[in-house]
Each structure stands twice: as structure tokens, then as C-alpha cells.
Design a protein around this motif. Structure first.
Motif, short mmCIF file in Angstrom:
data_model
loop_
_atom_site.label_atom_id
_atom_site.label_comp_id
_atom_site.label_asym_id
_atom_site.label_seq_id
_atom_site.Cartn_x
_atom_site.Cartn_y
_atom_site.Cartn_z
N GLY A 196 6.32 -5.60 5.54
CA GLY A 196 6.39 -6.02 4.15
C GLY A 196 5.23 -5.62 3.27
O GLY A 196 5.18 -5.96 2.10
N MET A 197 4.25 -4.88 3.80
CA MET A 197 3.11 -4.44 3.01
C MET A 197 2.45 -3.26 3.73
O MET A 197 2.90 -2.85 4.80
N GLY A 198 1.44 -2.68 3.09
CA GLY A 198 0.67 -1.64 3.75
C GLY A 198 0.93 -0.23 3.28
O GLY A 198 0.24 0.69 3.70
N LEU A 199 1.92 -0.02 2.37
CA LEU A 199 2.21 1.35 1.95
C LEU A 199 1.01 2.01 1.28
O LEU A 199 0.61 3.11 1.67
N PRO A 200 0.39 1.39 0.24
CA PRO A 200 -0.75 2.05 -0.38
C PRO A 200 -1.91 2.27 0.59
O PRO A 200 -2.54 3.33 0.59
N THR A 201 -2.16 1.27 1.43
CA THR A 201 -3.31 1.34 2.34
C THR A 201 -3.18 2.49 3.32
O THR A 201 -4.10 3.31 3.47
N ILE A 202 -2.06 2.57 4.00
CA ILE A 202 -1.90 3.61 5.02
C ILE A 202 -1.72 4.98 4.38
O ILE A 202 -2.24 5.98 4.88
N ALA A 203 -1.03 5.04 3.23
CA ALA A 203 -0.81 6.34 2.58
C ALA A 203 -2.11 6.94 2.09
O ALA A 203 -2.41 8.11 2.35
N ILE A 204 -2.90 6.16 1.37
CA ILE A 204 -4.14 6.73 0.82
C ILE A 204 -5.14 7.02 1.93
O ILE A 204 -5.92 7.98 1.85
N GLY A 205 -5.13 6.21 2.99
CA GLY A 205 -6.02 6.47 4.11
C GLY A 205 -5.70 7.80 4.80
O GLY A 205 -6.59 8.60 5.07
N LEU A 206 -4.42 8.05 5.06
CA LEU A 206 -4.02 9.30 5.71
C LEU A 206 -4.17 10.50 4.78
O LEU A 206 -4.64 11.57 5.20
#
Length: 250
Positions: free
Chosen positions: A26-36
Motif C-alpha cells: 500500500g505504499m513505497g512507490l516514490p521511495t523505491i522508484a527514486i532510490g533505484l
């Protein structure tokens, strides 16, 4: 990496992975996308590519709940100061020192991952909310402007306000939607959100939604707690790598 096709393929995979994580927990899209994405492009470019898929998925989350007006009133001061904070620090993300922004992003990923893995639940007293909400919004905005991430300290704070499950999901969607628009505005005002970035961001919606769809489909077949634990461990590892790389480049 300078091969445009390779960068495009990696970006598509990053957004698909990020969408998958959001579909499962239910969360984490911005975090994982910008990190990768920051592994193959400057953080400012990664943040620009993030805008449209993040906005689309969070608006979907925002309008799925029934209490938008009440949440908007309750979180108004937090939303306003988040916008102000983002505008104040955007020069860190878009400045000439990409290693500074990358290192800051890595540090935030490590802090976010460790907090999620170790922190216990806490609650915010009702009499503290009027002054704490704008402070949390400002701190989150300052971090967002410097790194492109708007999760800390907003996510743990919103989780501590005593919302029911559906209200919390909608509150996160509201905050993330406003924060995404603030980041886009700050990038545009600083001259770092050209039309080509907007077009690339629009194309990223497809793999993000595909990953989210797959994540939702397999959610019931996974142990969410175990997946969440490995997800945050992965964030810590990614953040440490980015931080070490930035320190070596400085």
C-alpha cells in the motif's frame, strides 16, 4: 550509464518494482522508484520522472475513501508547510553537486528503513496536533526538496494520529498527492522539469500501474509482514550503497 535504451529499460523495471511494492503493502512507490532511478541518473532527474506515476497512483488512493473534505481540513496546516519546505530546499536536489543530493537521499533511505524496522507504535495527543502537524509538514517538505522523498517524518506521524485503516490510506494519498504537486512545482520553478521530463514521467505510468496490479494480485499469497521486513531491509542496503558512493565521489 549513457545508453538511453538501457536507462529507459532500467527505469521501466524500477517503476514496475515500485508499483509492485505499492500493490502489496500500500505504499513505497516514490521511495523505491527514486532510490533505484538515482543509481543511473541524477536525483533531480529521478524526481522529475517520478511525478506523474506517483500522482496517478496517489490520486487513485486519495479518491477511494469517503472523508476527503474532513481530512483536508484536519491536515491543512501540514499540507501547507510541506509545500513551503519543498520550495525552500529544492536547490539541494537540483544543485550542481549531485553527490550531495544522492548522499542525502541515501541517508534518508537508511533512516526510513531503520525506523520502520525498529520503531514501535506511538500516538499523538490531541492537544499536540495543532502545533505538531505544521512542524512535521515543514520537516517533511525540507527533506522532500533536498532528496525527492516525502515519507519521513510524515508517514509515522500520520500513522500515529489514530485514523481508521481506510482513513489512514486516504490521508496518505492526500499528503502524497499534495507533496508530489509541490515537488513538480518546485522542479518547474527551478527549471528542472522540462517537457521531455514530463513526457518520460507520463510513460512511466504504464509499468508503475502494471507492477501495482501484479502486486495487488499476489498480495494474498504473500506474508505481508515478512515482505515489509525484507522491503525495508532492502531500502537500508540501497541507502548505504548510495551514501557510500556519494562519500567516495565527494
Amino acid at each position: 550509464m549513457s545508453d538511453p535504451l538501457a536507462i529507459a529499460a532500467l527505469a521501466a523495471l524500477a517503476f514496475m518494482a515500485a508499483g509492485f511494492v505499492k500493490g502489496v503493502i500500500g505504499m513505497g512507490l516514490p521511495t523505491i522508484a527514486i532510490g533505484l532511478l538515482s543509481l543511473v541518473m541524477p536525483p533531480a532527474s529521478a524526481a522529475a520522472a517520478l511525478v506523474v506515476p506517483s500522482l496517478v497512483t496517489n490520486l487513485w488512493q486519495l479518491f477511494a475513501g469517503p472523508k476527503l473534505a474532513a481530512l483536508a481540513r484536519r491536515l491543512a496546516s501540514m499540507l501547507l508547510t510541506a509545500v513551503i519546505g519543498t520550495l525552500l530546499t529544492i536547490k539541494v536536489l537540483t544543485g550542481s553537486s549531485a553527490s550531495l543530493a544522492s548522499g542525502a537521499l541515501g541517508a534518508i533511505l537508511v533512516m526510513y528503513g531503520l525506523f520502520a524496522l525498529t520503531a514501535r507504535r506511538f500516538s499523538v495527543p490531541a492537544n499536540a496536533e495543532p502545533w505538531l502537524s505544521p512542524l512535521v509538514g515543514l520537516l517533511t517538505g525540507l527533506i522532500a526538496g533536498a532528496t525527492g522523498l516525502f515519507a519521513i517524518p510524515a508517514v509515522p506521524y500520520l500513522s500515529a494520529l489514530g485514523f481508521a485503516k481506510d482513513e489512514l490510506v486516504q490521508a496518505l494519498g492526500l499528503f502524497f498527492s499534495v507533496s508530489t504537486l509541490a515537488l513538480a512545482a518546485a522542479l518547474a520553478l527551478s527549471g528542472n522539469y522540462p517537457w521531455i521530463a514530463a513526457a518520460n514521467s507520463l510513460l512511466a505510468v504504464v509499468p508503475a500501474l502494471l507492477g501495482m496490479f501484479i502486486g495487488q494480485r499476489v498480495r494474498d499469497k504473500l506474508a505481508p509482514d515478512a515482505f515489509r521486513r525484507w522491503f525495508f531491509l532492502g531500502l537500508v542496503a540501497l541507502g548505504l550503497y548510495m551514501l557510500a558512493r556519494a562519500l567516495l565521489q565527494s
